[in-house]
Scaffold this active site. Sequence first.
Site, PDB file in Angstrom:
ATOM      1  N   HIS A  49      43.925  40.525  38.392  1.00 42.54           N
ATOM      2  CA  HIS A  49      42.884  41.129  39.023  1.00 42.54           C
ATOM      3  C   HIS A  49      43.768  41.830  40.302  1.00 42.54           C
ATOM      4  O   HIS A  49      44.526  40.634  40.474  1.00 42.54           O
ATOM      5  CB  HIS A  49      41.494  41.058  38.672  1.00 42.54           C
ATOM      6  N   ASP A  52      42.992  38.435  41.936  1.00 43.57           N
ATOM      7  CA  ASP A  52      43.196  37.405  41.150  1.00 43.57           C
ATOM      8  C   ASP A  52      44.506  36.425  41.832  1.00 43.57           C
ATOM      9  O   ASP A  52      45.097  35.694  41.600  1.00 43.57           O
ATOM     10  CB  ASP A  52      43.943  37.050  39.963  1.00 43.57           C
TER      11      ASP A  52
END
Length: 343
Positions: A49, A52
Amino acid sequence: MAGTYRFSFGPWNVHEGEDPFGPRVRETIPFEEKVKFAVKAGFGAIQFHDDDAVDVTLPIAEQNKKLAELKKMLDDNGLEAEFIAPRLWFNPHTIDGGWTSNSAEDRQYAIDRCKRAVDIAKELGTDRLVLWPAREGSYVREAKDSKLAYDRFVELLNILLEHDKTIRILGEMKPNEPCDSTLSPTTGHFLALASRTIDPDRVGILIESAHAMLANLEPSDEMGMALSFGKLWGIHLNDQNGLKFDEDKTFGTANLNKAFSQVYILDKYGYGNNGEYVGLDIKVLRTQKQDVSFAHLANSKAIFEMLVEKVRSCDQKYIDELIAARDYEELSFYILKVIMGKA
Ligand code: 3MF
Ligand code: MG
């Protein structure tokens, strides 16, 4: 043509175990440990993501410096970033969805965040942006104008295709959860939307096994559809025990026959030969202890590899004969015998 397989997973696949009914049950495992596992277990890429990969509230120069460090760390470990997916379901701006929110200000937040995710992807050396429309739906039908929402979906795709002329967008569709009813619930819906964009050739598909099953569809047939369009650019393999919450179980553990069928169609059409990854999207069971938090990923990869062996061991001539004779009862028996090592 047989496929060549390189595997990936996302850092969120190894988590602390909280669910809507209880708190975390495991310690946080640092990203560096996840990378170590990836290398040791023979994975080729990490899925990210946007947040992330990096703190998406940083000034751009600082963000890009951090991304360069991350890219170097991945390079040093022989790993790639498979894709970036904007996490549009945590922020207060996305309570009512992102690009389909009823608030113009919140829609703008979502569009800006998606554009930023495209830029992050490019910094990490990938041309794949994954869009999972988490909250792009409703709990109460009249609360969201579905016609307008679909128009806004096409608009978003066009904005992103325009924003970067080399980005490819992979739609990862799911019919429900967290919404009661998600707009564009299946692969077919998303392909129809793709055809309305300014550059359909850069809009493709990531199919997650459990998402197809939640729509009461057959994951291998969904994969066949995307393959037929030349648009199966990513997969999220996992398993699902019927129509309930999104379980993200270890591949093959709920229905080994369905897992076999997925590997069969992927291998038949050379999935992976154009650089596509066998992506896993599997949750650790809440009951797992700390020291065995990675087993679901290693096991899923092993099950996939064992199923590739089984698929390739099939007597294709015999299968063709059974098909010609329309003896699908025997075909079903033969496939089960192959799976059980009794063929
Ligand atoms: C939800 C999902 C997501 C997506 C991920 C990348 C959290 O059911 O599958 O995992 O895979 O956001 O798009
Ligand atoms: Mg997924």
